[in-house]
Design a protein around this motif. Structure first.
Motif, PDB file in Angstrom:
ATOM      1  N   LEU A 265      42.347  44.088  50.916  1.00 40.09           N
ATOM      2  CA  LEU A 265      41.736  44.317  49.614  1.00 40.09           C
ATOM      3  C   LEU A 265      40.284  44.776  49.737  1.00 40.09           C
ATOM      4  CD1 LEU A 265      43.225  41.396  47.470  1.00 40.09           C
ATOM      5  CD2 LEU A 265      43.957  43.796  47.582  1.00 40.09           C
ATOM      6  N   GLN A 266      39.584  44.306  50.761  1.00 35.92           N
ATOM      7  CA  GLN A 266      38.217  44.780  50.976  1.00 35.92           C
ATOM      8  C   GLN A 266      38.217  46.261  51.345  1.00 35.92           C
ATOM      9  OE1 GLN A 266      36.962  42.038  54.031  1.00 35.92           O
ATOM     10  NE2 GLN A 266      36.059  40.582  52.567  1.00 35.92           N
ATOM     11  N   ALA A 267      39.131  46.648  52.235  1.00 35.88           N
ATOM     12  CA  ALA A 267      39.218  48.051  52.638  1.00 35.88           C
ATOM     13  C   ALA A 267      39.605  48.928  51.455  1.00 35.88           C
ATOM     14  CB  ALA A 267      40.237  48.205  53.766  1.00 35.88           C
ATOM     15  N   LEU A 268      40.536  48.448  50.647  1.00 36.06           N
ATOM     16  CA  LEU A 268      40.973  49.227  49.493  1.00 36.06           C
ATOM     17  C   LEU A 268      39.815  49.433  48.515  1.00 36.06           C
ATOM     18  CD1 LEU A 268      43.355  50.537  47.973  1.00 36.06           C
ATOM     19  CD2 LEU A 268      43.706  48.327  46.857  1.00 36.06           C
ATOM     20  N   ALA A 269      39.079  48.372  48.223  1.00 36.98           N
ATOM     21  CA  ALA A 269      37.958  48.490  47.295  1.00 36.98           C
ATOM     22  C   ALA A 269      36.913  49.474  47.814  1.00 36.98           C
ATOM     23  CB  ALA A 269      37.329  47.119  47.066  1.00 36.98           C
ATOM     24  N   ARG A 270      36.616  49.413  49.105  1.00 39.17           N
ATOM     25  CA  ARG A 270      35.633  50.335  49.688  1.00 39.17           C
ATOM     26  C   ARG A 270      36.120  51.775  49.604  1.00 39.17           C
ATOM     27  NH1 ARG A 270      35.969  52.647  54.207  1.00 39.17           N
ATOM     28  NH2 ARG A 270      37.437  51.150  55.106  1.00 39.17           N
ATOM     29  N   GLU A 271      37.371  52.006  49.988  1.00 43.33           N
ATOM     30  CA  GLU A 271      37.908  53.367  49.992  1.00 43.33           C
ATOM     31  C   GLU A 271      37.968  53.963  48.585  1.00 43.33           C
ATOM     32  OE1 GLU A 271      38.810  55.511  52.243  1.00 43.33           O
ATOM     33  OE2 GLU A 271      38.605  54.322  54.080  1.00 43.33           O
ATOM     34  N   LEU A 272      38.353  53.167  47.607  1.00 49.61           N
ATOM     35  CA  LEU A 272      38.448  53.693  46.247  1.00 49.61           C
ATOM     36  C   LEU A 272      37.066  53.972  45.660  1.00 49.61           C
ATOM     37  CD1 LEU A 272      41.443  51.734  44.683  1.00 49.61           C
ATOM     38  CD2 LEU A 272      41.412  53.853  46.011  1.00 49.61           C
ATOM     39  N   LYS A 273      36.069  53.210  46.082  1.00 52.33           N
ATOM     40  CA  LYS A 273      34.703  53.513  45.668  1.00 52.33           C
ATOM     41  C   LYS A 273      34.258  54.832  46.292  1.00 52.33           C
ATOM     42  CE  LYS A 273      30.593  52.866  43.922  1.00 52.33           C
ATOM     43  NZ  LYS A 273      30.357  53.060  42.464  1.00 52.33           N
ATOM     44  N   GLU A 274      34.557  55.017  47.577  1.00 52.94           N
ATOM     45  CA  GLU A 274      34.129  56.231  48.273  1.00 52.94           C
ATOM     46  C   GLU A 274      34.886  57.461  47.790  1.00 52.94           C
ATOM     47  OE1 GLU A 274      33.087  53.888  52.478  1.00 52.94           O
ATOM     48  OE2 GLU A 274      34.744  55.330  52.373  1.00 52.94           O
ATOM     49  N   GLU A 275      36.170  57.318  47.519  1.00 48.67           N
ATOM     50  CA  GLU A 275      37.002  58.464  47.142  1.00 48.67           C
ATOM     51  C   GLU A 275      36.932  58.796  45.658  1.00 48.67           C
ATOM     52  OE1 GLU A 275      41.085  58.436  48.276  1.00 48.67           O
ATOM     53  OE2 GLU A 275      40.687  57.679  50.283  1.00 48.67           O
ATOM     54  N   LEU A 276      36.893  57.745  44.814  1.00 49.91           N
ATOM     55  CA  LEU A 276      37.062  57.938  43.375  1.00 49.91           C
ATOM     56  C   LEU A 276      35.888  57.451  42.539  1.00 49.91           C
ATOM     57  CD1 LEU A 276      40.751  56.667  43.148  1.00 49.91           C
ATOM     58  CD2 LEU A 276      39.979  59.034  43.434  1.00 49.91           C
ATOM     59  N   ASP A 277      34.937  56.767  43.167  1.00 49.94           N
ATOM     60  CA  ASP A 277      33.783  56.191  42.475  1.00 49.94           C
ATOM     61  C   ASP A 277      34.210  55.204  41.392  1.00 49.94           C
ATOM     62  OD1 ASP A 277      31.076  55.769  42.073  1.00 49.94           O
ATOM     63  OD2 ASP A 277      30.909  57.346  40.542  1.00 49.94           O
ATOM     64  N   ILE A 278      35.159  54.333  41.730  1.00 46.89           N
ATOM     65  CA  ILE A 278      35.538  53.257  40.822  1.00 46.89           C
ATOM     66  C   ILE A 278      35.341  51.919  41.534  1.00 46.89           C
ATOM     67  CG2 ILE A 278      37.188  54.642  39.504  1.00 46.89           C
ATOM     68  CD1 ILE A 278      39.460  53.248  41.056  1.00 46.89           C
ATOM     69  N   GLU A 279      35.094  50.879  40.736  1.00 50.37           N
ATOM     70  CA  GLU A 279      34.954  49.528  41.252  1.00 50.37           C
ATOM     71  C   GLU A 279      36.235  48.758  40.910  1.00 50.37           C
ATOM     72  OE1 GLU A 279      32.452  48.307  42.936  1.00 50.37           O
ATOM     73  OE2 GLU A 279      30.843  49.775  42.607  1.00 50.37           O
ATOM     74  N   VAL A 280      36.947  48.323  41.915  1.00 56.45           N
ATOM     75  CA  VAL A 280      38.194  47.594  41.701  1.00 56.45           C
ATOM     76  C   VAL A 280      37.879  46.187  41.203  1.00 56.45           C
ATOM     77  CG1 VAL A 280      40.256  46.641  42.804  1.00 56.45           C
ATOM     78  CG2 VAL A 280      39.424  48.920  43.449  1.00 56.45           C
ATOM     79  N   THR A 281      38.534  45.800  40.108  1.00 54.89           N
ATOM     80  CA  THR A 281      38.356  44.454  39.564  1.00 54.89           C
ATOM     81  C   THR A 281      39.638  43.629  39.617  1.00 54.89           C
ATOM     82  OG1 THR A 281      38.833  45.244  37.321  1.00 54.89           O
ATOM     83  CG2 THR A 281      36.521  45.207  38.012  1.00 54.89           C
ATOM     84  N   GLN A 282      40.781  44.300  39.771  1.00 57.06           N
ATOM     85  CA  GLN A 282      42.054  43.576  39.854  1.00 57.06           C
ATOM     86  C   GLN A 282      43.008  44.347  40.757  1.00 57.06           C
ATOM     87  OE1 GLN A 282      42.901  40.482  38.456  1.00 57.06           O
ATOM     88  NE2 GLN A 282      44.645  40.727  39.838  1.00 57.06           N
ATOM     89  N   ALA A 283      43.373  43.739  41.889  1.00 62.08           N
ATOM     90  CA  ALA A 283      44.312  44.359  42.825  1.00 62.08           C
ATOM     91  C   ALA A 283      45.169  43.274  43.459  1.00 62.08           C
ATOM     92  CB  ALA A 283      43.579  45.157  43.899  1.00 62.08           C
ATOM     93  N   THR A 284      46.438  43.596  43.677  1.00 64.82           N
ATOM     94  CA  THR A 284      47.380  42.632  44.233  1.00 64.82           C
ATOM     95  C   THR A 284      48.178  43.272  45.363  1.00 64.82           C
ATOM     96  OG1 THR A 284      47.652  41.668  42.032  1.00 64.82           O
ATOM     97  CG2 THR A 284      49.273  41.064  43.694  1.00 64.82           C
ATOM     98  N   PRO A 285      48.233  42.655  46.555  1.00 63.63           N
ATOM     99  CA  PRO A 285      49.092  43.181  47.626  1.00 63.63           C
ATOM    100  C   PRO A 285      50.545  43.268  47.154  1.00 63.63           C
ATOM    101  CG  PRO A 285      47.603  41.503  48.473  1.00 63.63           C
ATOM    102  CD  PRO A 285      47.482  41.461  46.975  1.00 63.63           C
ATOM    103  N   TRP A 286      51.252  44.292  47.616  1.00 59.72           N
ATOM    104  CA  TRP A 286      52.616  44.537  47.139  1.00 59.72           C
ATOM    105  C   TRP A 286      53.591  44.669  48.305  1.00 59.72           C
ATOM    106  CZ3 TRP A 286      54.724  49.806  45.252  1.00 59.72           C
ATOM    107  CH2 TRP A 286      55.954  49.638  44.599  1.00 59.72           C
ATOM    108  N   VAL A 287      53.587  45.803  49.002  1.00 58.78           N
ATOM    109  CA  VAL A 287      54.531  46.037  50.095  1.00 58.78           C
ATOM    110  C   VAL A 287      53.777  46.595  51.286  1.00 58.78           C
ATOM    111  CG1 VAL A 287      56.568  47.318  50.868  1.00 58.78           C
ATOM    112  CG2 VAL A 287      56.422  46.535  48.486  1.00 58.78           C
TER     113      VAL A 287
END
Length: 321
Positions: A49-71
């Motif tokens: 989840l830390q990696a996902l939040a960082r990547e989405l900030k770098e790629e899309l300029d969004i701050e993740v507030t709710q994320a859940t592992p899936w598959v």
């Protein structure tokens, strides 16, 4: 020479209406022009989840507030092997922008995807998103109960149940009732057809029923010898109670698995339940979406998803009384 192994966090960014965000890989990168789920490599010391939040900030300029592992899914490309930790992202701040110059598109995973080509590892999760969150197993028992069950089934299909499994092992054991059992299957299938809800048949029942159903739920014992011959559009699920049984899902081409029992149930007296922590640990090894079964109801759905379940499966808990 062995291929390099890469760990990646990938986000399924989902709007409340179900729309999913895809991005086109920019020029200068491998597979440029192909469409994918946003995300990137997991750096040493990072959680998924830390990696996902960082990547989405770098790629899309969004701050993740709710994320859940899936598959967690492994895909082999010509030059490397990628282990993708897919996560559902349902909360974020900001408006997604293509910071790297990439094109973005909101698509309907339930309908036709009008962008492409899709990166090969992106195709499985798009199919998995078509799986509903609530999966109902029949428990009719005998011909006298059929009419009442069909009435309750219709109410269930109106209020959230999105897939049904015809599963009647006790009825099937009574050879004198074979014809009434098939009639019950046809009746359940008919109700599901009217509501456009997939109806699978358990592998305990005759294989010649499978062609008429929308797929098959393979018992753990049958998974040892099962070979997928159904058309690609039909669903195949596998039932499991342990890591070893769950490991059969991908080799037989299963689209999803059902794992349990998670909580104590009257149908398994004296048998210890997995509990949510063990369920989460085992489910992470599946490589496909996993439904939690055992003591489940709409009230446990959120808890199940917080522990990595795609949704819940139940015999009585999902029925409207």
């Amino acid at each position: 020479m062995s291929k390099p192994f890469v760990d990646v966090a990938a986000g399924l960014i989902l709007k409340p209406d179900g729309a999913l965000l895809l991005g086109q890989r920019p020029e200068g990168k491998p597979w440029s022009g192909w469409w994918e789920l946003p995300g990137g490599k997991i750096e040493p010391g990072e959680t998924v989840l830390q990696a996902l939040a960082r990547e989405l900030k770098e790629e899309l300029d969004i701050e993740v507030t709710q994320a859940t592992p899936w598959v967690t899914y492994i895909h082999e490309y010509p030059k490397n092997i990628v282990r993708l930790a897919f996560c559902k992202v349902t909360g974020w701040e900001g408006s997604p922008q293509g910071i790297e110059g990439q094109q973005l598109a909101w698509v309907d995973p339930q309908g036709h995807i009008d962008v492409g080509p899709l990166l090969p590892a992106t195709e499985p999760p798009l199919r998995w998103l078509r799986l509903p969150q609530q999966y109902l197993l029949t428990s009719i028992g005998n011909p006298e109960n059929l009419d009442g069950f069909l009435e309750r089934l219709e109410r269930s299909l109106k209020t959230g149940v999105g897939m049904v499994q015809f599963r009647e092992p006790e009825w099937a054991a009574k050879s004198a009732l074979a014809s009434s059992l098939e009639a019950a299957f046809r009746a359940v299938l008919g109700v599901c057809r009217r509501y456009n809800v997939p109806c699978l048949v358990n592998s305990a029942h005759p294989a010649d029923w499978w062609a008429d159903a929308d797929g098959v739920q393979v018992r753990s014992a049958d998974a040892k010898t099962f070979t997928r011959t159904l058309p690609a559009e039909k669903w195949v699920g596998v039932s499991a109670h342990s890591t070893e049984e769950l490991a059969r899902a991908q080799p037989i081409g299963a689209d999803f698995a059902v794992l349990g029992h998670v909580l104590p149930t009257t149908s398994h007296p004296g048998q210890p339940a997995l509990g949510w922590e063990a369920f989460e640990t085992i489910a992470q090894t599946a490589g496909v979406p996993v439904y939690a079964i055992g003591g489940q109801s709409p009230e446990t759905l959120l808890t199940a998803q917080q522990h990595g379940a795609h949704g819940i499966a139940a015999i009585q808990g999902l029925l409207t009384t």
